[in-house]
Each structure stands twice: as C-alpha cells, then as structure tokens.
Scaffold this active site. Structure first.
Site, PDB file in Angstrom:
ATOM      1  CE  LYS A 132      -4.261  -1.925   2.097  1.00  0.00           C
ATOM      2  NZ  LYS A 132      -5.173  -1.657   2.903  1.00  0.00           N
ATOM      3  CE  LYS A 215      -5.710  -7.670  -1.967  1.00  0.00           C
ATOM      4  NZ  LYS A 215      -6.386  -8.033  -1.271  1.00  0.00           N
ATOM      5  CE  LYS A 218     -13.834  -2.853  -0.679  1.00  0.00           C
ATOM      6  NZ  LYS A 218     -13.683  -2.287   0.960  1.00  0.00           N
TER       7      LYS A 218
HETATM    8  P1  AMP Z   1     -11.724  -5.201   2.564  1.00  0.00           P
HETATM    9  O1  AMP Z   1     -12.617  -5.263   1.095  1.00  0.00           O
HETATM   10  O2  AMP Z   1      -9.333  -4.930   2.129  1.00  0.00           O
HETATM   11  O3  AMP Z   1     -11.737  -4.335   3.637  1.00  0.00           O
HETATM   12  O4  AMP Z   1     -11.581  -6.917   2.009  1.00  0.00           O
HETATM   13  C1  AMP Z   1     -12.847  -7.091   2.788  1.00  0.00           C
HETATM   14  C2  AMP Z   1     -12.732  -8.606   3.218  1.00  0.00           C
HETATM   15  O5  AMP Z   1     -12.759  -9.650   1.742  1.00  0.00           O
HETATM   16  C3  AMP Z   1     -11.536  -9.057   3.282  1.00  0.00           C
HETATM   17  O6  AMP Z   1     -12.252 -10.694   4.648  1.00  0.00           O
HETATM   18  C4  AMP Z   1     -11.009  -9.847   2.697  1.00  0.00           C
HETATM   19  O7  AMP Z   1      -9.888 -11.072   2.952  1.00  0.00           O
HETATM   20  C5  AMP Z   1     -11.992 -10.086   1.762  1.00  0.00           C
HETATM   21  N1  AMP Z   1     -10.628 -10.014  -0.029  1.00  0.00           N
HETATM   22  C6  AMP Z   1     -10.976  -9.038  -0.318  1.00  0.00           C
HETATM   23  N2  AMP Z   1     -10.526  -8.998  -1.535  1.00  0.00           N
HETATM   24  C7  AMP Z   1     -10.846 -10.116  -1.465  1.00  0.00           C
HETATM   25  C8  AMP Z   1     -10.870 -11.245  -3.044  1.00  0.00           C
HETATM   26  N3  AMP Z   1     -10.158 -11.097  -4.094  1.00  0.00           N
HETATM   27  N4  AMP Z   1     -10.881 -12.254  -3.116  1.00  0.00           N
HETATM   28  C9  AMP Z   1     -11.284 -13.297  -1.793  1.00  0.00           C
HETATM   29  N5  AMP Z   1     -11.941 -12.238  -0.861  1.00  0.00           N
HETATM   30  C10 AMP Z   1     -10.790 -11.074  -0.815  1.00  0.00           C
END
Ligand code: AMP
Ligand code: TRP
Length: 348
Positions: A132, A215, A218
C-alpha cells in the site's frame, strides 16, 4: 429490527475460562467503496451463511479507511452504503451486531496502548503495508504502518474466537495472535482470548478479471478488473465478456490457465455446484456459452441484493438506528476489555 446477542455479562473478559455460550465471531470491512465479488465470496457470503452458528460482531472499519487519503463526504457515504450492502447481502441483526468502528472510541484508545507493546520489527514484516505504501514510504501516514495493530484491537477487544476473512488477511491475523499471546504472558493473565482465523479454501482469493494472476481489488485503477456488487446487468455482461481467458477451448479447473480457472471458480461458488458438476455443465461448449451462463448467474445473484440495498438506503434513519443499537449492545464488551488492560498495565 431487533438485536440479539448473548448478554454482555456472560462474557468474562478477564478470564478466557468462562467463554460465552456460543463462540464469538468478529470481522471487519473497510468502507472504501467498490465493494466487489471478491469481498462477497471471500468474506461476506461466509458471514451470512454461518451467522446462526455464532455470536457475531461485524464492524465497518472507518478508522482503517483513513489510513489512506479519502474525501470526507465519500467516507461518510461509503460507510452507510457498506452497512446497506451487508444487510442486503443477508446479515440479519437477530443474529449479528453491525456497527461503525469510530462509534466505539475504545478501538482508538486500545490501539494507542497496543502500539506501545508492538515491536517495530513485527510491523516491518507486514507485506500489505509495503504494497500500500509503494514508493511513498516517506509520505504515507504512520496510521498505515500501525494499521495491523488497530485490526488486532478490533478483534481482541471482543474476546473473539473466530475471524472469518479472505486469504490476504492471514499475516495480520498471525500478528494479532502473537500480540495477544505476548501480552498475556507478559502480565501472566489471560487478558485476551487468542483468536483463530477462518479462511475458507474456496473463495478466499478471487482474482482480477483482466489479470488473473492478481487478486481482485477495490483499489485496482481498471474498473474492468472487478465486478462490483452494485454493477448493472449491462456492466456485468461487458466485464465478463472482456475477462481474460486463453486460446484453448476446454472449460476446466486447470490452475495452469488462471483466467478460466478463476471464472469457473466464481461460477461454481455462485451456483453451489461441485467442481465436477461445473466442468460437466460446459463439456463440449465454448467460452461464449460459458460466459453467457456466468453472466446470468452473477446478475441473478446480485439482483435481489441490489433491490434490498436500494430499499435500505432509502430509509437512512432506520439504517442509522440499526448501527447505533449494535454499537450500544457491544460497547460494554469493549469497555470491559479495555479496563482490564488499563488495570494490568497500571494506567489510572
Ligand atoms: P477489504 O475490502 O480489504 O476491507 O476486505 C474485506 C474482506 O474481503 C476481507 O475479509 C478480505 O480478506 C476479503 N477480500 C478482499 N479481496 C478479496 C479477494 N480478491 N478474494 C477473496 N477475498 C477478498
Ligand atoms: N484489514 C481488514 C481488510 O482489509 C479489515 C479489518 C479491520 C478486519 N479490522 C478487522 C478484518 C478485524 C477482520 C477483523 O480486509
């Protein structure tokens, strides 16, 4: 909507010997917009599917969202939208609490304390910080560096047993466990419950549509890399049509062909089929047929979620009320853990 949790006084925060009747689950999600299929399949869907088994606390982590620059209006809007998406996806406040992190000041306070107990060397190893921060090591805020400590506080304040997350949070969870163990042994007291991650093998890593070796994220600047939960059927169709595949024809789970592997995985998860059933469904068919079927499954999964989302967002007062009720219900758990921590380290 009513909120039912194990009564707070059943949670003995200063001793893990008397756990709540049901095991406690805690997880968090950032209100940074662009919530996508990876978030849904890696996290949200599992929270919903298992919510009746546990005593659940889910948190929209707005304090984490300010570790990178974000417009104030956008942050406030995203936070409400995230709450609406989670409820629309099936979180039911009869089984869970859903609150906004900054509404419980104990998170920020505990975070300062735990920062003082976190060796720099441990944070230096965090790969997500390096990704990041990128080339801006000197200009990013120190909050980004301490991000994993705040996450540890979220989890530890509630004497959490299980933390369901996607694969990318594995390292942060290890740090949380290490911090809790170190603190408990330093003061020879079980101040914190040692949490365990729940990282499901399937769905834990949904990949980008345009580059299936990365992966789905967002923050990817290319909107065609992800399907957002609020995308229209037309956008979904366009994105799947453009998704990277390869020049072969077989529609099989072949890890050597990451594009089709990822798309077929999404199809399998959303239909609830086995790998074999999904492969069989497309035996003798081409990418065109497969992509059309995948589009339909994604559109039909998201349609009811989007409908409920719009209804929920149209009643802002009700949404705010749900968030407030949840915060009021769980705050005493956090307050009790924080007080125990202050007592053992000699504050006050
Ligand atoms: P975040 O959007 O980073 O706050 O992530 C929210 C949740 O989504 C967390 O549990 C992450 O591990 C999961 N997550 C984010 N991106 C992915 C992805 N590409 N595949 C699976 N899980 C994800
Ligand atoms: N860091 C997590 C993510 O980006 C979000 C998060 C914050 C979290 N606090 C948490 C997840 C506590 C689980 C438990 O996905």
């Amino acid at each position: 909507m009513s909120v039912e949790l194990n009564p707070v006084n059943e949670v003995k925060t200063d001793t893990a010997a008397q756990p709540p009747i049901r095991k406690r689950v805690f997880s968090g999600i950032q209100p940074t917009g662009n919530i996508h299929l990876g978030n849904y399949l890696g996290a949200i869907r599992n929270w919903v599917a298992e919510q009746t088994h546990y005593d659940n606390i889910f948190c929209i982590v707005d304090l984490h969202a300010i570790t990178l620059p974000i417009d104030p209006k956008e942050l406030r809007t995203n936070t409400r939208q995230m709450a609406a998406i989670l409820l629309a996806s099936g979180l039911d406040t009869r089984h869970c609490n859903l609150f906004i992190q900054s509404h419980i000041h104990e998170h920020a306070e505990m975070s300062w304390i735990l920062n003082c107990f976190t060796p720099m060397g441990w944070l230096n190893r965090m790969t997500q910080f390096k990704t990041k921060a990128g080339e801006n090591l000197d200009s990013v805020g120190t909050g980004l560096y301490c991000y994993p400590v705040l996450m540890a506080c979220d989890i530890l304040l509630y004497q959490t047993h299980y933390v369901p997350v996607g694969d990318d949070q594995r390292q942060h969870l290890e740090l949380t466990r290490d911090l809790a163990q170190r603190f408990n042994s330093m003061y020879k007291k079980r101040v914190f419950t040692i949490p365990e991650g729940q990282i499901r093998e399937v769905g834990a890593r949904v990949m980008s549509l345009d580059d299936p070796t990365k992966k789905m994220s967002k923050s990817d600047p290319n909107p065609f890399s992800r399907i957002n939960l609020l995308d229209s059927p037309k956008e979904i169709k366009q994105k799947i049509a453009r998704a990277t595949t390869d020049s072969e024809k077989l529609i099989t789970f072949d890890p050597e062909r990451p594009g089709i592997y990822n798309l077929l995985g999404i199809y399998q998860l959303l239909t609830g089929q086995s790998q074999q059933e999904s492969e069989d469904a497309f035996a003798g068919k081409g990418y065109g047929d497969f992509k059309a079927a995948l589009t339909e499954v994604v559109v039909e999964t998201l349609r009811p979620i989007q409908q409920r989302y719009n209804e929920l967002l149209s009643d802002r007062a009700m949404l705010d009320n749900i968030l407030k009720e949840s915060a009021d219900t769980v705050r005493p758990i956090a307050a009790k853990t924080l007080q125990t921590v202050k007592d053992v380290i000699g504050l006050g």
